[in-house]
Design a protein around this motif. Structure first.
Motif, mmCIF file in Angstrom:
data_model
loop_
_atom_site.group_PDB
_atom_site.id
_atom_site.type_symbol
_atom_site.label_atom_id
_atom_site.label_comp_id
_atom_site.label_asym_id
_atom_site.label_seq_id
_atom_site.Cartn_x
_atom_site.Cartn_y
_atom_site.Cartn_z
ATOM 1 N N THR A 68 0.841 -1.188 0.000
ATOM 2 C CA THR A 68 0.000 0.000 0.000
ATOM 3 C C THR A 68 0.878 1.240 0.000
ATOM 4 O O THR A 68 1.825 1.337 0.783
ATOM 5 C CB THR A 68 -0.921 0.036 1.238
ATOM 6 O OG1 THR A 68 -1.779 -1.099 1.223
ATOM 7 C CG2 THR A 68 -1.758 1.299 1.246
ATOM 8 N N CYS A 114 -2.957 3.510 -3.306
ATOM 9 C CA CYS A 114 -2.999 2.451 -4.307
ATOM 10 C C CYS A 114 -2.219 1.258 -3.767
ATOM 11 O O CYS A 114 -1.273 1.426 -2.991
ATOM 12 C CB CYS A 114 -2.395 2.944 -5.626
ATOM 13 S SG CYS A 114 -2.548 1.799 -7.011
ATOM 14 N N GLU A 145 -13.160 3.835 -4.061
ATOM 15 C CA GLU A 145 -12.141 2.790 -4.202
ATOM 16 C C GLU A 145 -12.511 1.876 -5.368
ATOM 17 O O GLU A 145 -13.647 1.409 -5.472
ATOM 18 C CB GLU A 145 -12.034 1.962 -2.924
ATOM 19 C CG GLU A 145 -10.968 0.870 -3.004
ATOM 20 C CD GLU A 145 -10.988 -0.041 -1.793
ATOM 21 O OE1 GLU A 145 -9.918 -0.332 -1.249
ATOM 22 O OE2 GLU A 145 -12.098 -0.467 -1.379
ATOM 23 N N TYR A 197 -5.843 -5.830 -7.248
ATOM 24 C CA TYR A 197 -5.238 -4.497 -7.365
ATOM 25 C C TYR A 197 -6.316 -3.468 -7.044
ATOM 26 O O TYR A 197 -7.486 -3.642 -7.421
ATOM 27 C CB TYR A 197 -4.711 -4.266 -8.782
ATOM 28 C CG TYR A 197 -3.393 -4.951 -9.048
ATOM 29 C CD1 TYR A 197 -2.194 -4.244 -8.953
ATOM 30 C CD2 TYR A 197 -3.345 -6.293 -9.388
ATOM 31 C CE1 TYR A 197 -0.985 -4.867 -9.190
ATOM 32 C CE2 TYR A 197 -2.131 -6.929 -9.623
ATOM 33 C CZ TYR A 197 -0.959 -6.206 -9.519
ATOM 34 O OH TYR A 197 0.252 -6.827 -9.750
ATOM 35 N N TRP A 198 -5.942 -2.406 -6.355
ATOM 36 C CA TRP A 198 -6.920 -1.398 -5.971
ATOM 37 C C TRP A 198 -6.296 -0.006 -6.002
ATOM 38 O O TRP A 198 -5.088 0.156 -5.875
ATOM 39 C CB TRP A 198 -7.499 -1.694 -4.577
ATOM 40 C CG TRP A 198 -6.454 -1.707 -3.481
ATOM 41 C CD1 TRP A 198 -5.734 -2.772 -3.054
ATOM 42 C CD2 TRP A 198 -6.011 -0.580 -2.715
ATOM 43 N NE1 TRP A 198 -4.867 -2.395 -2.058
ATOM 44 C CE2 TRP A 198 -5.022 -1.058 -1.835
ATOM 45 C CE3 TRP A 198 -6.357 0.766 -2.687
ATOM 46 C CZ2 TRP A 198 -4.358 -0.206 -0.941
ATOM 47 C CZ3 TRP A 198 -5.698 1.610 -1.795
ATOM 48 C CH2 TRP A 198 -4.724 1.112 -0.938
ATOM 49 N N ALA A 199 -7.155 0.987 -6.175
ATOM 50 C CA ALA A 199 -6.727 2.386 -6.152
ATOM 51 C C ALA A 199 -7.878 3.218 -5.576
ATOM 52 O O ALA A 199 -9.048 2.969 -5.895
ATOM 53 C CB ALA A 199 -6.368 2.875 -7.548
ATOM 54 N N PHE A 224 -2.015 0.567 -12.368
ATOM 55 C CA PHE A 224 -1.923 0.530 -10.905
ATOM 56 C C PHE A 224 -0.474 0.760 -10.448
ATOM 57 O O PHE A 224 -0.219 1.497 -9.491
ATOM 58 C CB PHE A 224 -2.435 -0.808 -10.377
ATOM 59 C CG PHE A 224 -3.922 -0.968 -10.442
ATOM 60 C CD1 PHE A 224 -4.734 -0.389 -9.479
ATOM 61 C CD2 PHE A 224 -4.512 -1.698 -11.459
ATOM 62 C CE1 PHE A 224 -6.113 -0.534 -9.525
ATOM 63 C CE2 PHE A 224 -5.890 -1.851 -11.517
ATOM 64 C CZ PHE A 224 -6.696 -1.270 -10.556
ATOM 65 N N ILE A 271 0.448 4.488 -10.905
ATOM 66 C CA ILE A 271 -0.174 5.312 -9.849
ATOM 67 C C ILE A 271 0.598 5.144 -8.546
ATOM 68 O O ILE A 271 0.935 6.119 -7.870
ATOM 69 C CB ILE A 271 -1.652 4.928 -9.668
ATOM 70 C CG1 ILE A 271 -2.473 5.357 -10.887
ATOM 71 C CG2 ILE A 271 -2.216 5.571 -8.397
ATOM 72 C CD1 ILE A 271 -3.884 4.802 -10.901
ATOM 73 N N ARG A 272 0.876 3.901 -8.188
ATOM 74 C CA ARG A 272 1.588 3.631 -6.932
ATOM 75 C C ARG A 272 2.966 4.285 -6.918
ATOM 76 O O ARG A 272 3.405 4.824 -5.900
ATOM 77 C CB ARG A 272 1.701 2.114 -6.741
ATOM 78 C CG ARG A 272 2.018 1.695 -5.324
ATOM 79 C CD ARG A 272 1.845 0.208 -5.119
ATOM 80 N NE ARG A 272 2.724 -0.563 -5.990
ATOM 81 C CZ ARG A 272 2.308 -1.385 -6.939
ATOM 82 N NH1 ARG A 272 1.009 -1.532 -7.166
ATOM 83 N NH2 ARG A 272 3.158 -2.063 -7.681
ATOM 84 N N TYR A 323 -5.872 7.674 -13.336
ATOM 85 C CA TYR A 323 -7.117 7.220 -12.722
ATOM 86 C C TYR A 323 -8.259 7.244 -13.746
ATOM 87 O O TYR A 323 -9.083 6.318 -13.797
ATOM 88 C CB TYR A 323 -7.487 8.116 -11.540
ATOM 89 C CG TYR A 323 -6.894 7.723 -10.218
ATOM 90 C CD1 TYR A 323 -7.597 6.936 -9.323
ATOM 91 C CD2 TYR A 323 -5.631 8.153 -9.838
ATOM 92 C CE1 TYR A 323 -7.076 6.585 -8.083
ATOM 93 C CE2 TYR A 323 -5.076 7.810 -8.608
ATOM 94 C CZ TYR A 323 -5.807 7.033 -7.736
ATOM 95 O OH TYR A 323 -5.264 6.687 -6.512
#
Length: 274
Positions: free
Chosen positions: A6, A27, A46, A93-95, A126, A129-130, A148
């Motif tokens: 994270t 992210c 999310e 995977y998440w943002a 992802f 972004i991270r 995004y």
């Protein structure tokens, strides 16, 4: 949970000074093997995309079984629980993003509240972004908003995912993401690899994601160049060569058009150099 990663934006929980439609917040990626994850209601939007395995999402008062290559989202104020499949590894995977207009931005896409058949998880978005969340530079924040936006756009379900055009588009994305380092890859060679006319390829990309295949290829190369500038001491010429740009001066021109700065100026701002 076997492992997770994270990253939150620099200066969290405060908002950046830049005026944006929303603010990139965090992210990550979760690798589960049966363990559940529970989060209390937060004031965020999310996006969760199952890259491998399967997972049940309890969001607010609803339950969504989400399979591989499907995505789901939650809105501000909703509690969220992830319950992965007990018999195999699940990778999600998440943002997340926030801000006063974040909810309206997500709702403007009109996506239904269920698992979306979104297709192959865009891991590169992802990851980018991270890798960018450690900057508060206005140019980096604006670039993250575009990442995004691209991510949300790709969540939309294909009308006919089994169609020949849908398959050709997915094949084209696969070629770009595996061969962008090859300086010989361009629109003409991509069309030849796919066995289609360049004009047809242009129309396909414009229909699916609103940009030409050439612009998309350049964008992918720039994403990786930005990461190398921030995380390595490689020279500009080496970075240009490693990301598929044939000439350093062309790389510099494209880079300035995209960021408003030269590669060296960008590196100094990101690393605090003089």
């Amino acid at each position: 949970m076997d492992k997770s990663l994270t990253v939150r934006r620099l200066g969290f929980p405060g908002f950046p000074a830049a005026h944006l439609p929303f603010y990139p917040r965090s992210c990550g990626v979760n690798c589960f093997y049966g363990q559940r994850e529970e989060q209390e209601p937060w004031n965020i939007v999310e996006i969760c995309w199952v890259e491998r395995g399967a997972c049940i999402f309890e969001i607010g008062d609803s339950v969504f079984p989400v399979q591989e290559n499907q995505s789901v989202y939650r809105m501000p104020g909703e509690k969220r629980i992830k319950i992965p499949a007990p018999d195999r590894e699940t990778v999600v995977y998440w943002a997340a993003f926030d801000g006063p207009r974040a909810a309206d931005f997500m709702l403007s896409y009109g996506y239904p509240r269920r698992a979306l058949n979104s297709g192959k998880c865009p891991v590169h978005l992802f990851d980018e972004i991270r890798n960018s969340l450690n900057s508060l530079l206005p140019s980096d924040l604006r670039r993250m908003v575009t990442l995004y936006t691209e991510l949300i756009g790709l969540m939309g379900e294909e009308q006919n995912p089994g169609s020949r055009k849908g398959q050709l588009f997915r094949n084209a994305l696969g070629v770009i993401h595996t061969r962008y380092l090859d300086a010989g890859l361009n629109v003409n060679s991509l069309a030849e690899i796919l066995g289609m006319h360049r004009t047809t390829l242009d129309r396909l990309f414009l229909r699916e994601i609103g940009v030409s295949p050439n612009r998309y290829l350049v964008k992918i190369r720039l994403h990786h160049a930005l990461s190398l500038l921030s995380s390595t001491a490689l020279s500009v010429s080496e970075i240009a060569a490693r990301t598929g740009f044939t000439r350093e001066n062309y790389f510099g021109r494209v880079f300035r058009e995209a960021t408003g700065r030269s590669p060296l100026e960008y590196r100094r701002l990101r690393t605090g150099g003089i």
